[in-house]
Scaffold this active site. Structure first.
Site, short mmCIF file in Angstrom:
data_model
loop_
_atom_site.label_atom_id
_atom_site.label_comp_id
_atom_site.label_asym_id
_atom_site.label_seq_id
_atom_site.Cartn_x
_atom_site.Cartn_y
_atom_site.Cartn_z
N SER A 1 -20.00 76.06 -29.49
CA SER A 1 -19.79 77.50 -29.64
C SER A 1 -18.58 77.75 -30.53
O SER A 1 -17.67 76.92 -30.59
CB SER A 1 -19.58 78.15 -28.28
OG SER A 1 -19.15 79.49 -28.41
N TYR B 1 -15.87 78.99 -19.68
CA TYR B 1 -16.88 78.74 -20.71
C TYR B 1 -16.25 78.16 -21.97
O TYR B 1 -16.71 77.14 -22.51
CB TYR B 1 -17.60 80.04 -21.04
CG TYR B 1 -18.62 79.92 -22.15
CD1 TYR B 1 -19.89 79.41 -21.90
CD2 TYR B 1 -18.32 80.34 -23.45
CE1 TYR B 1 -20.83 79.29 -22.92
CE2 TYR B 1 -19.24 80.25 -24.47
CZ TYR B 1 -20.50 79.71 -24.20
OH TYR B 1 -21.42 79.60 -25.21
#
Length: 678
Positions: free
Chosen positions: A555, A568
């Site tokens: 990400s 996350y």
């Protein structure tokens, strides 16, 4: 289609081809003759519709038929110059085509056109080939069928074989067909129904005779220690050996594999005569064109250790290649095509089963099916007499036939990822599904792994049949579940080449609201899960010795610091560094490890649909339905990132164009300056 004869032919072909007792995939051919109006003269003309080269009876349609004028085809008898000119006759078929001609005529076209019958079937049933390959097949033909079926000595398929069968039919008006020595059967009839009935009568009569008269142990007595392992042990050993065997079978060119542990295979390998019979090889041309002239046979008992089995397989592979090269050298001449590869297409492992190989999963599976046919043929021939296949010189003439070379040359160019096997985690939806779809579209076999088995199987079914994609259950945070998923992939397709760590989830919370359970859940799925998948997949990739790719869907958050997503983003940073660590460690094995850093993918995303989207929208003070547009507007390119954008990057990373790239992270974020790599 207006001609009833052609319509009846397709219906008959589909019925015959649907039952494996009659013929195998793409095996045999059928024909029908009938009258049509010549569009030029307006006069009636006799035409023949015949299954074209490379077609399959079970799925035959009008487009798979070659259409020829019977008068012009039979006129070729006047220009036939003998056996040395067989290939010229196939080229001459083009001048007998009617109109656009339909599919390319096969080598067996003469058999159908020269025989004086309205409908002709040429099939490769196990029972018929058993008689055709028995040492006393001619005598058996008379005993079993009387004067209704005539023996034809082996002759390579071609124009002369068509002349032979035509002459035999003319000389035996009561005959309904013939046994072709070493090859199969041909039957005929005045109507489509009569031809089909005659074909089935020959097949069923031969099978009944074999059943009633075969000796009790056609493959010999049970060989001590070579019996089938118990199912769980058998599959575990197959999964352990499969990558090694695939690597050996892919020495000359990459192959996809198929595993079979059917009773026919296991019983054959458990009997004392299996080494002798395996060495004799297959006989029917349709068999050995797909299986090579003989298999590679592991000569160790079922209980041999994995280590001993691997060591012996490597020795046998070296010997097999030398033996195949010698076979080629003994039989090749100046006109022969170049050797097509010396690796085995069939590998037999006593107690475990059979590994078959091909350029695609379908060809690998079909090769295995053909060797099971060969086992059935050997059982029938040995049960009545002894198995006596055609000699190796004849096999070579067909395997390296110029016409076979021409057929191979007509095959479409392989897709970029042809023969590659991909495992994608979290692939039942969103980014993972888009990746799986793209990889399959580029020619890869795809294993869709997901926590939800039903959804994984449904996603696989959307992509294609089991020759293209399968769905498996995988909790990536559980090593036993990861191992089971990888074993399933290996047993389905032979090994692995491409692994995509995509499984993930996210909980958008501020630091003080993030619980220990929140932290553990996300790290277990993404950091630990990626580690477990990469570790166990790497074992397969290393064992194959074919290199490979591991790709992490990380990400932009792995480098970009944003609010309310500490767990996350931290686990994504963990994944990002795994890429660098594994690239450095696995490079010596030819394994590339790369990553992709997407921006927030809203459309089609399982993560966003599960609550992450609502939380991120609340963080930024916007409506959830505006989140995609919001993300787009904060990028340099002002474009929303969708799952297909990520899938495109995965394809590029594993394509030949980036064969020298490892340790790279590709941003797929439409340009987020704060996430630029430094």
């Amino acid at each position: 289609m207006t001609n009833q004869a052609a319509a009846d032919l397709i219906a008959r072909s589909n019925r015959l081809g649907a039952d494996p007792k009659n013929t195998n995939y793409a095996g045999g051919n059928t024909s029908a003759k009938g009258l049509e109006t010549d569009p030029v003269t307006g006069e009636p003309v006799e035409l023949m519709w015949v299954k074209g080269s490379g077609g399959d009876l079970g799925t035959l349609t009008e487009s798979g038929l070659a259409v020829l004028r019977v008068d012009r085809l039979r006129a070729l008898e006047g220009v036939y110059a003998g056996l040395d000119h067989e290939d010229e006759m196939v080229a001459a078929f083009d001048y007998t085509l009617h109109g656009k001609g339909g599919a390319a005529p096969s080598i067996d076209t003469a058999m159908h056109g020269l025989v004086d019958a309205a409908h002709v079937d040429h099939l490769h049933p196990d029972s018929g080939i058993a008689i055709a390959t028995a040492a006393d097949g001619e005598a058996l033909t008379t005993t079993i069928f009387g004067d209704k079926v005539v023996w034809v000595p082996w002759r390579r398929p071609g124009f002369q074989l068509g002349l032979d069968i035509a002459a035999i039919k003319a000389a035996n008006p009561g005959a309904i067909g013939c046994i072709l020595g070493g090859h199969g059967i041909t039957a005929w009839g005045d109507t489509s129904d009569e031809a089909e009935a005659n074909s089935l009568w020959i097949i069923d009569t031969a099978a009944a005779y074999i059943e009633a008269n075969s000796k009790p142990e056609p493959f010999g007595l049970a060989l001590d220690g070579f019996g089938a392992l118990q199912p769980a042990e058998r599959l575990a050993k197959a999964a352990a050996l499969a990558p090694v065997i695939r690597g050996l079978a892919s020495t000359d060119m990459p192959m996809v594999g198929h595993f079979t542990d059917s009773a026919e295979v296991l019983d054959f390998l458990a009997a004392s005569e299996h080494p002798r019979l395996a060495a004799l090889g297959t006989s029917c041309p349709d068999h050995f064109l797909r299986t090579k002239v003989k298999p590679m046979l592991l000569d160790l008992p079922a209980g041999a250790s994995i280590e001993d089995s691997i060591a012996r397989l490597e020795e046998l592979h070296t010997a097999y290649r030398a033996d195949y090269q010698a076979y080629y050298d003994r039989n090749a001449d100046a006109e022969s095509p170049a050797i097509r590869g010396a690796d085995p297409l069939i590998v037999l492992v006593p107690g475990v089963g059979m590994f078959s190989f091909g350029a695609t999963k379908q060809t690998a599976r079909v090769a295995g099916e053909f060797y099971v046919n060969a086992i059935n043929v050997m059982r029938g021939a040995e049960g009545l007499s002894s198995y006596a296949p055609i000699d190796e010189a004849e096999k070579f003439r067909i395997e390296y036939w110029a016409l076979e070379e021409a057929k191979l040359a007509r095959m479409p160019k392989p897709k970029p990822l042809a023969s590659r096997i991909a495992l994608v985690t979290g692939a039942a939806s969103g980014i993972g599904k888009a990746i799986a779809v793209r990889l399959a579209a580029e020619g890869a076999c795809v294993v869709i792994a997901d926590l939800d088995l039903a959804k994984a199987q449904a996603a696989a079914a959307e992509i294609g049949n089991a020759d293209v994609a399968i769905g498996v259950a995988a909790d990536v945070s559980n090593e036993a579940a990861v191992l089971a998923a990888i074993d399933a992939a290996v047993l389905a397709f032979g090994g692995l080449d491409l692994v995509v760590n995509n499984a993930g989830l996210s909980l958008s919370k501020a630091l003080l609201d993030t619980t220990e359970a929140d932290w553990d859940l996300q790290h277990n799925v993404m950091a630990k899960g990626s580690f477990l998948v990469s570790k166990n997949a790497a074992r397969v990739l290393i064992a194959q010795k074919l290199g490979g790719d591991i790709i992490y869907i990380s990400s932009k958050n792995s480098v970009f610091a944003g609010p309310n997503n500490v767990a996350y983003s931290a686990t994504k940073a963990d994944q990002a560094h795994q890429v660098r660590l594994l690239a450095a460690e696995l490079g010596e094995h030819g394994i590339k490890v790369n990553g992709i850093n997407p921006d927030g993918v809203v459309r089609g995303s399982g993560i966003f649909a599960s609550g992450w989207g609502a939380n991120r929208a609340a963080t930024y003070g916007i409506d959830e339905e505006d989140l995609g547009a919001f993300y787009a507007q904060r990028t340099i390119l002002k474009r929303e990132v969708v799952p297909e954008n990520v899938a495109n990057a995965v394809f590029v990373l594993c394509s030949a164009d980036l064969s020298h790239t490892t340790g790279l992270h590709i941003p797929v974020d439409a340009g987020v300056a704060a996430a630029f790599l430094r």
